[in-house]
Write a protein that holds these residues in place. Structure first.
Motif, mmCIF file in Angstrom:
data_model
loop_
_atom_site.group_PDB
_atom_site.id
_atom_site.type_symbol
_atom_site.label_atom_id
_atom_site.label_comp_id
_atom_site.label_asym_id
_atom_site.label_seq_id
_atom_site.Cartn_x
_atom_site.Cartn_y
_atom_site.Cartn_z
ATOM 1 N N ASP A 87 -14.985 1.433 -7.434
ATOM 2 C CA ASP A 87 -16.632 2.349 -7.250
ATOM 3 C C ASP A 87 -16.952 2.003 -5.631
ATOM 4 O OD1 ASP A 87 -16.609 2.821 -10.027
ATOM 5 O OD2 ASP A 87 -17.874 1.208 -10.585
ATOM 6 N N ASP A 88 -18.074 2.757 -5.283
ATOM 7 C CA ASP A 88 -18.664 2.808 -4.080
ATOM 8 C C ASP A 88 -17.976 3.330 -2.816
ATOM 9 O OD1 ASP A 88 -20.306 1.187 -5.755
ATOM 10 O OD2 ASP A 88 -19.696 -0.863 -4.882
ATOM 11 N N GLY A 89 -16.782 3.631 -2.868
ATOM 12 C CA GLY A 89 -16.027 4.463 -1.981
ATOM 13 C C GLY A 89 -16.122 3.791 -0.722
ATOM 14 N N PHE A 90 -15.814 2.597 -0.429
ATOM 15 C CA PHE A 90 -15.465 1.851 0.821
ATOM 16 C C PHE A 90 -14.261 2.296 1.387
ATOM 17 C CE2 PHE A 90 -17.783 -1.732 -1.683
ATOM 18 C CZ PHE A 90 -18.861 -1.412 -1.212
ATOM 19 N N GLU A 91 -14.134 2.175 2.833
ATOM 20 C CA GLU A 91 -13.051 2.651 3.752
ATOM 21 C C GLU A 91 -11.916 2.159 3.395
ATOM 22 O OE1 GLU A 91 -12.603 3.555 8.495
ATOM 23 O OE2 GLU A 91 -13.537 1.828 7.681
ATOM 24 N N GLU A 92 -11.883 0.988 2.982
ATOM 25 C CA GLU A 92 -10.508 0.294 2.875
ATOM 26 C C GLU A 92 -9.979 0.984 1.404
ATOM 27 O OE1 GLU A 92 -11.912 -3.881 0.743
ATOM 28 O OE2 GLU A 92 -11.841 -3.666 2.957
ATOM 29 N N CYS A 93 -10.893 1.643 0.609
ATOM 30 C CA CYS A 93 -10.117 2.362 -0.573
ATOM 31 C C CYS A 93 -8.950 3.270 0.023
ATOM 32 C CB CYS A 93 -11.178 3.269 -1.161
ATOM 33 S SG CYS A 93 -12.232 2.056 -2.331
ATOM 34 N N TYR A 94 -9.330 3.837 1.085
ATOM 35 C CA TYR A 94 -8.278 4.939 1.907
ATOM 36 C C TYR A 94 -7.252 4.205 2.710
ATOM 37 C CZ TYR A 94 -6.470 8.786 4.533
ATOM 38 O OH TYR A 94 -5.631 9.850 4.884
ATOM 39 N N THR A 95 -7.767 3.375 3.532
ATOM 40 C CA THR A 95 -6.860 2.535 4.534
ATOM 41 C C THR A 95 -5.959 1.413 3.745
ATOM 42 O OG1 THR A 95 -8.469 1.089 5.124
ATOM 43 C CG2 THR A 95 -8.410 3.064 6.277
ATOM 44 N N LYS A 96 -6.381 0.598 2.813
ATOM 45 C CA LYS A 96 -5.524 -0.388 2.202
ATOM 46 C C LYS A 96 -5.220 -0.364 0.924
ATOM 47 C CE LYS A 96 -7.424 -3.768 5.437
ATOM 48 N NZ LYS A 96 -8.326 -5.042 5.907
ATOM 49 N N ILE A 97 -6.207 0.351 0.064
ATOM 50 C CA ILE A 97 -5.731 0.339 -1.446
ATOM 51 C C ILE A 97 -4.944 1.649 -1.769
ATOM 52 C CG2 ILE A 97 -6.963 0.966 -3.712
ATOM 53 C CD1 ILE A 97 -9.274 -0.867 -2.850
ATOM 54 N N ARG A 98 -5.190 2.803 -1.219
ATOM 55 C CA ARG A 98 -4.474 4.115 -1.430
ATOM 56 C C ARG A 98 -3.009 3.757 -1.100
ATOM 57 N NH1 ARG A 98 -3.367 6.353 3.206
ATOM 58 N NH2 ARG A 98 -2.118 8.206 3.131
ATOM 59 N N PRO A 99 -2.497 3.156 0.112
ATOM 60 C CA PRO A 99 -1.300 2.966 0.450
ATOM 61 C C PRO A 99 -0.413 2.361 -0.587
ATOM 62 C CG PRO A 99 -2.444 2.748 2.393
ATOM 63 C CD PRO A 99 -3.418 2.563 1.225
ATOM 64 N N VAL A 100 -0.777 1.268 -1.345
ATOM 65 C CA VAL A 100 -0.396 0.524 -2.199
ATOM 66 C C VAL A 100 -0.171 1.272 -3.382
ATOM 67 C CG1 VAL A 100 -0.478 -1.519 -3.692
ATOM 68 C CG2 VAL A 100 -0.942 -1.625 -1.197
ATOM 69 N N LEU A 101 -1.294 1.886 -4.046
ATOM 70 C CA LEU A 101 -1.295 2.979 -5.059
ATOM 71 C C LEU A 101 -0.215 3.918 -5.005
ATOM 72 C CD1 LEU A 101 -4.854 3.433 -5.813
ATOM 73 C CD2 LEU A 101 -3.577 1.958 -7.083
ATOM 74 N N ASN A 102 -0.137 4.520 -3.867
ATOM 75 C CA ASN A 102 0.982 5.319 -3.624
ATOM 76 C C ASN A 102 2.330 5.028 -3.704
ATOM 77 O OD1 ASN A 102 -0.904 7.345 -3.504
ATOM 78 N ND2 ASN A 102 -1.108 7.520 -1.088
ATOM 79 N N GLU A 103 2.540 3.669 -3.286
ATOM 80 C CA GLU A 103 3.962 3.297 -3.432
ATOM 81 C C GLU A 103 4.371 3.064 -4.762
ATOM 82 O OE1 GLU A 103 4.390 -0.747 -1.554
ATOM 83 O OE2 GLU A 103 3.305 -0.244 0.222
ATOM 84 N N PHE A 104 3.259 2.891 -5.736
ATOM 85 C CA PHE A 104 3.543 2.645 -7.095
ATOM 86 C C PHE A 104 3.525 4.040 -7.827
ATOM 87 C CE2 PHE A 104 3.258 -1.775 -5.635
ATOM 88 C CZ PHE A 104 3.944 -2.589 -6.695
ATOM 89 N N ASN A 105 3.241 4.979 -7.221
ATOM 90 C CA ASN A 105 2.905 6.413 -7.709
ATOM 91 C C ASN A 105 2.179 6.688 -8.796
ATOM 92 O OD1 ASN A 105 3.784 9.092 -7.639
ATOM 93 N ND2 ASN A 105 5.228 8.786 -9.365
ATOM 94 N N VAL A 106 0.871 5.646 -8.749
ATOM 95 C CA VAL A 106 -0.156 5.780 -9.625
ATOM 96 C C VAL A 106 -1.647 6.285 -8.877
ATOM 97 C CG1 VAL A 106 -0.750 3.332 -9.239
ATOM 98 C CG2 VAL A 106 -1.354 4.490 -11.328
ATOM 99 N N LYS A 107 -2.160 7.356 -9.615
ATOM 100 C CA LYS A 107 -3.354 7.972 -8.917
ATOM 101 C C LYS A 107 -4.517 7.273 -9.707
ATOM 102 C CE LYS A 107 -0.513 10.479 -6.832
ATOM 103 N NZ LYS A 107 -0.180 10.091 -5.339
#
Length: 263
Positions: A87-107
């Protein structure tokens, strides 16, 4: 000082009671907000959390798949499935959380407040200091579009992250309906997902739930997690977590769940 002491005591208690935790079968939607509280946490901590969860029998699935399985009541499974939302759409959702999610191939799903992104510095300062109580900045629209283009999901979180425990229909229509319309036009999506701010049912009225359900196919809380649904199955319940939590604490909260509250 009191809040800090309470956090320390809570962590010590969870450290103790989560020692032998094992994930329970079912479909669990974990909902976070940011990568870390103070911006000093290394990205490896979230990566390690997901690795340890996986090693302990958790199977990660995409957010839309989890919602589909819950809505179809397809929950008779021998697996512990976990999906993520933020929730809330903070910048680190893109810069930090997104890369790890993509490593585990989960959307995951990301719930957005459009006015937080569009607001001037005065608006953002008030949003951070008096509404969400964090100094973190929002993503920009290009980052949000990047998430969408990579297969992640966007949802509405109202225009301004307001308490929706009101019967002011005009206010609710704007906060809920306009947020959906804005995101659809800005991102060229069909916005089916809505999570109400603050997550607990004391922060949304019955009228608010009706309006949210009118505009969106799925509405999400952050309450009553031991049950898949609330409000006569109008709301799907999620469980709070954060990326910096010890994995044992997350395992502890992956408890058995029920379709109906029989209490």
């Amino acid at each position: 000082m009191f809040n800090r002491l309470r956090q320390i005591v809570r962590k010590l208690m969870l450290d103790l009671i989560s020692i032998s935790s094992k994930p329970q079968v079912g479909i669990h939607i974990l909902n976070g907000h940011y990568f870390s509280k103070d911006n000093t946490t290394d990205i490896s901590m979230f990566r390690n959390q997901l690795m340890k969860l996986s090693e302990n029998g958790v199977r990660f699935i995409n957010f839309d798949k989890a919602v589909q399985m819950i809505s179809e009541k397809n929950i008779d499974t021998d697996q512990c499935y976990v999906a993520f939302s933020f929730d809330d759409g903070f910048e680190e959702c893109y810069t930090k959380i997104r890369p790890v999610l993509n490593e585990f191939n989960v959307k995951a799903a990301f719930f957005i407040n459009p006015n937080f992104i569009n607001g001037d510095q005065e608006y953002r300062n008030n949003f951070k200091n008096n509404i969400v109580y964090t100094a973190k900045n929002p993503m920009n629209w290009e980052q949000i579009k990047g998430l969408k283009n990579e297969g992640h999901f966007m949802g509405s979180h109202t225009m301004d992250h307001l308490n929706l425990n009101t019967d002011d229909e005009e206010l609710l229509e704007y906060q809920v309906g306009e947020s959906k319309r804005y995101l659809e036009n800005k991102l060229n999506i069909n916005c089916e997902y809505f999570s109400f701010p603050f997550g607990q049912f004391k922060y949304i009225s019955e009228l608010g739930i009706r309006i949210a359900s009118h505009y969106h196919k799925f509405v999400f809380s952050q309450s009553n997690y031991r049950y898949y649904y609330s409000c006569n199955e109008k709301v799907i319940n999620r469980r709070h977590f954060e990326c910096f939590w010890p994995y044992k604490h997350v395992l502890y909260f992956l408890k058995s769940k029920k379709l109906k509250n029989d209490e």
